[in-house]
Design an enzyme around this catalytic site. Sequence first.
Site, PDB file in Angstrom:
ATOM      1  N   SER A 142       0.860  -1.178   0.000  1.00  0.00           N
ATOM      2  CA  SER A 142       0.000   0.000   0.000  1.00  0.00           C
ATOM      3  C   SER A 142       0.895   1.227   0.000  1.00  0.00           C
ATOM      4  CB  SER A 142      -0.868  -0.009   1.265  1.00  0.00           C
ATOM      5  OG  SER A 142      -1.500   1.237   1.484  1.00  0.00           O
ATOM      6  N   TYR A 155      -2.370  -1.517  10.255  1.00  0.00           N
ATOM      7  CA  TYR A 155      -2.262  -1.629   8.800  1.00  0.00           C
ATOM      8  C   TYR A 155      -0.924  -1.091   8.303  1.00  0.00           C
ATOM      9  CZ  TYR A 155      -3.989  -1.428   3.939  1.00  0.00           C
ATOM     10  OH  TYR A 155      -4.175  -1.604   2.586  1.00  0.00           O
TER      11      TYR A 155
END
Length: 260
Positions: A142, A155
């Site tokens: 990401s 995350y």
Amino acid sequence: MNLKDKVCIITGAASGIGYGIATRFVADGAKIVIADLKLGLAQQAADALTAQGPGVAMAVEMNVTDEAQVNAGVAQVVEKWGRIDVLISNAGIQIVHRLEDFPFNEWKKLLAIHLDGAFLTSKACLPHMYKAGSGSIIFMGSVHSKEASPLKSAYVTAKHGLLGLARVISKEGAEHGVRANVICPGFVNTPLVEKQIPEQAKDLGISTTEVINHVMLGETVDHAFTTIEDVAEVAHLFAAFPSNALTGQSLVVSHGWYMN
């Protein structure tokens, strides 16, 4: 560069980004494995992809945090198709909380899916790739592999960790012709992102429109979401690349949000 007849395992591929990658790969003649928690949904996706062709697809049930189930799924693929050429570790979830409010069990759940899942699937696939003398392992990172945002401590930690794991695989796998890469998308308009919008609005005390326009897309050059097709093209590039020139590298796909 093409993937004709290459055997490609994609985790979390019954929907979303994983399914988009599978669609791109099948169009190139690949043999796709839809590895997902729910076998029924995985089979539906595999049937649809096979009907699309020219490649074919099969389904396996796989909880990427369960070592026995990962090993069994990989063995099933090898039994049917004899080899594994590409692994895309894509399965993931998102949980948002301020750090001081983050439940430890939810922290562990997120890290297990992203990091344990990448580790276990790589561990299961590497011996088959080493035996063949080639292979490509791709982790779905990401922008948060490079950058941080509020509410996303677990995350961000997991996505940063995938960079390190890919680099180690690149070093260890080089003598066996195996390379590793990380794709780092910005916000892709999937159900995973849709779920975050009201959650972040609540936690940050702003409107959902402000979450989209300022939190998610505010740093992009064109205020546009990254598309599944954008990510699938990068996955195809890494999977089909003919040499080790790109091994260990990550690529940000984010409409200009985070440039390096």
